[in-house]
Design an enzyme around this catalytic site. Structure first.
Site, mmCIF file in Angstrom:
data_model
loop_
_atom_site.group_PDB
_atom_site.id
_atom_site.type_symbol
_atom_site.label_atom_id
_atom_site.label_comp_id
_atom_site.label_asym_id
_atom_site.label_seq_id
_atom_site.Cartn_x
_atom_site.Cartn_y
_atom_site.Cartn_z
ATOM 1 N N ASP A 193 -8.240 18.085 -14.308
ATOM 2 C CA ASP A 193 -8.490 16.733 -14.794
ATOM 3 C C ASP A 193 -8.126 16.731 -16.283
ATOM 4 O O ASP A 193 -8.818 17.319 -17.111
ATOM 5 C CB ASP A 193 -9.971 16.395 -14.571
ATOM 6 C CG ASP A 193 -10.317 14.967 -14.975
ATOM 7 O OD1 ASP A 193 -9.659 14.432 -15.887
ATOM 8 O OD2 ASP A 193 -11.269 14.403 -14.407
ATOM 9 N N ARG A 219 0.843 -1.206 0.000
ATOM 10 C CA ARG A 219 0.000 0.000 0.000
ATOM 11 C C ARG A 219 0.877 1.255 0.000
ATOM 12 O O ARG A 219 0.560 2.252 -0.621
ATOM 13 C CB ARG A 219 -0.957 0.002 1.194
ATOM 14 C CG ARG A 219 -1.753 1.297 1.262
ATOM 15 C CD ARG A 219 -3.024 1.289 2.101
ATOM 16 N NE ARG A 219 -3.103 0.362 3.186
ATOM 17 C CZ ARG A 219 -2.417 0.448 4.343
ATOM 18 N NH1 ARG A 219 -1.584 1.454 4.543
ATOM 19 N NH2 ARG A 219 -2.562 -0.468 5.268
ATOM 20 N N LYS A 257 -8.952 5.697 -19.309
ATOM 21 C CA LYS A 257 -9.304 6.166 -20.650
ATOM 22 C C LYS A 257 -8.085 6.078 -21.579
ATOM 23 O O LYS A 257 -7.619 4.997 -21.859
ATOM 24 C CB LYS A 257 -9.883 7.572 -20.552
ATOM 25 C CG LYS A 257 -10.908 7.747 -19.400
ATOM 26 C CD LYS A 257 -12.163 6.920 -19.571
ATOM 27 C CE LYS A 257 -13.014 6.840 -18.299
ATOM 28 N NZ LYS A 257 -13.401 8.112 -17.694
ATOM 29 N N TYR A 269 -17.371 16.021 -14.973
ATOM 30 C CA TYR A 269 -17.599 14.588 -15.154
ATOM 31 C C TYR A 269 -18.697 14.113 -14.187
ATOM 32 O O TYR A 269 -18.676 14.465 -13.006
ATOM 33 C CB TYR A 269 -16.283 13.840 -14.911
ATOM 34 C CG TYR A 269 -16.443 12.347 -14.815
ATOM 35 C CD1 TYR A 269 -16.760 11.589 -15.939
ATOM 36 C CD2 TYR A 269 -16.303 11.681 -13.610
ATOM 37 C CE1 TYR A 269 -16.932 10.227 -15.852
ATOM 38 C CE2 TYR A 269 -16.466 10.314 -13.508
ATOM 39 C CZ TYR A 269 -16.777 9.589 -14.641
ATOM 40 O OH TYR A 269 -16.944 8.237 -14.543
HETATM 41 C C1 LIG Z 1 -13.886 8.493 -16.364
HETATM 42 C C2 LIG Z 1 -13.516 9.812 -15.848
HETATM 43 C C3 LIG Z 1 -13.244 10.020 -14.488
HETATM 44 C C4 LIG Z 1 -13.385 8.907 -13.455
HETATM 45 O O1 LIG Z 1 -12.438 7.915 -13.642
HETATM 46 P P1 LIG Z 1 -12.675 6.364 -13.264
HETATM 47 O O2 LIG Z 1 -11.384 5.758 -13.666
HETATM 48 O O3 LIG Z 1 -13.857 5.902 -14.033
HETATM 49 O O4 LIG Z 1 -12.923 6.325 -11.801
HETATM 50 C C5 LIG Z 1 -12.851 11.281 -14.085
HETATM 51 N N1 LIG Z 1 -12.754 12.298 -14.966
HETATM 52 C C6 LIG Z 1 -13.027 12.146 -16.266
HETATM 53 C C7 LIG Z 1 -12.906 13.310 -17.180
HETATM 54 C C8 LIG Z 1 -13.418 10.908 -16.764
HETATM 55 O O5 LIG Z 1 -13.703 10.769 -18.054
#
Ligand SMILES: *Cc1c(COP(=O)(O)O)cnc(C)c1O
Length: 390
Positions: free
Chosen positions: A169, A45, A194, A97
């Protein structure tokens, strides 16, 4: 030298065997010679050699010093928000998001952390919304699903003058196209699920900062709360990063072709793609992003949910699924899928109309994707006269 090449070259080959691929250290703990006498590892961890390599690569790729890897994008967001205290306020991009919207409005509100949504495409709105309680500005650029672009440099200057942390983000742009830390942001965050993962087979989240203080605090919270990325999943992301530049370039080139095709079609009402000159944020996007990205959103002139459902159930190559950023093209209907937790009235106010469709343009040939869209458009209700475009 190519940036990714030089970063990957900087990672030492496994000293034990010379293995060319990064080894997966699938272990939870490490043998110690005496209490606290060890080789720098005591519990996974806290530190794991495979995860540490990913954290080092993403830090370099974002132009930062401290990288951290989490079990999902939301686990990464959770770690950043835990920098705050009860009574603090977050200013966030209004087209946030959906999962982050849910987290802020139904979980953090119970802990006394409040969120205010602002149209951050105009930095002046950010300036005007700041209060003495504001401790964090939350940006996504481009946003999901409307591809709104915010001026990260200008907003970071405003934040700095008010002693506020800026977190960007960067999931949609990726560090290949945009490096928020170089534009003045304090923390950059990814849903590596992604583009960074890129093959729709792993969940992961990442954060990077340049600040010694934030780096230390985030690491402390990551270890204290425990949402770390598993060794095998860390390895999957490391493997994917070798092709990130190639993939993001191809995603962008394909998406631009798809957007240019949709621009000419009479069935389309509004089209959202920051690589098109008539996108309202085109000039900011061209300044801070080197590529327009792989996501294209649009609404239909017969603007109903039923019409959108006709479209999303008619494509063949574009699979109907949540998520984005993978080799395979996907599409979704945000009002009934990713953004269903947002009440209709708020959703319409935010500009997400009933027929909005989001495409995640994959790595197939652009012509095949355009043909797929063409045949799906022939299945929907069109208020305007159809003109055949070749
Ligand atoms: C998918 C997504 C998230 C969340 O991520 P997870 O890996 O699904 O928890 C946060 N911000 C954006 C812009 C996303 O597309």
């Amino acid at each position: 030298m190519n940036e990714i090449t030089s970063i990957l070259e900087s990672i030492p080959v496994d000293p034990l065997t010379g293995a060319i691929a990064v080894p997966i250290y699938q272990t939870s703990t490490y043998v110690q010679e005496a209490p606290n006498v060890n080789k720098g590892f005591d519990y996974t961890r806290t530190n794991n050699p495979t995860r540490n390599i990913l954290e080092e690569i993403i830090a370099k790729l974002e132009g930062g010093k401290y990288g951290l890897a989490f079990s999902s994008g939301l686990a990464a967001i959770d770690c950043v928000v835990k920098l705050l205290n009860a009574g603090d306020e977050v200013l966030a991009v209004d087209d946030i998001y959906g999962g982050a919207y849910r987290l802020f409005t139904t979980v953090y509100n119970r802990f006394g952390i409040n969120i205010k949504f602002v149209d951050t495409t105009d930095p002046e709105n950010v300036q005007n919304a700041i209060s003495p309680k504001t401790k964090l500005i939350w940006l996504e650029s481009p946003t999901n699903p409307l591809l709104k672009v915010s001026d990260i440099r200008k907003i970071s200057e405003i934040a700095k003058a008010n002693n506020i942390i800026v977190c960007v983000d960067n999931t949609f742009a990726t560090p290949i196209s945009q490096k928020p830390l170089n534009l003045g942001a304090d923390i950059v965050l990814h849903s590596a699920t992604k583009y960074l993962g890129g093959h729709t087979d792993v969940l992961a989240g990442l954060t990077v900062t340049n600040s010694d203080e934030l780096g230390e605090e985030l690491k402390y919270i990551q270890n204290a709360t425990g949402g770390v990325l598993a060794p095998f999943d860390s390895w999957l992301i490391i493997r994917s990063l070798a092709t990130l530049k190639l993939r993001v370039e191809k995603h962008s080139a394909n998406a631009l072709k798809v957007a240019e095709f949709l621009e000419e079609r009479p069935e389309i009402k509004d089209l959202y793609y920051p690589g098109l000159k008539n996108h309202p944020d085109f000039s900011v996007a061209s300044k801070q992003q080197s590529l327009p990205g792989g996501i294209v959103s649009f609404s239909l002139n017969e603007d109903t949910e039923e019409n959108a459902v006709r479209f999303v159930t008619s494509t063949k190559l574009f699979k109907l699924a949540e998520s984005l950023g993978g080799a395979k093209s996907l599409l979704c209907h945000p009002p009934s899928m990713t953004h269903k937790s947002i009440p209709r009235e708020n959703r319409l106010e935010a500009g997400i109309s009933d027929s909005l469709i989001r495409l995640s343009v994959g790595l197939e040939d652009a012509d095949d994707l355009i043909n797929d869209i063409k045949q799906a458009l022939s299945k929907i209700i069109n208020k305007n006269e159809t003109v055949e475009v070749n």
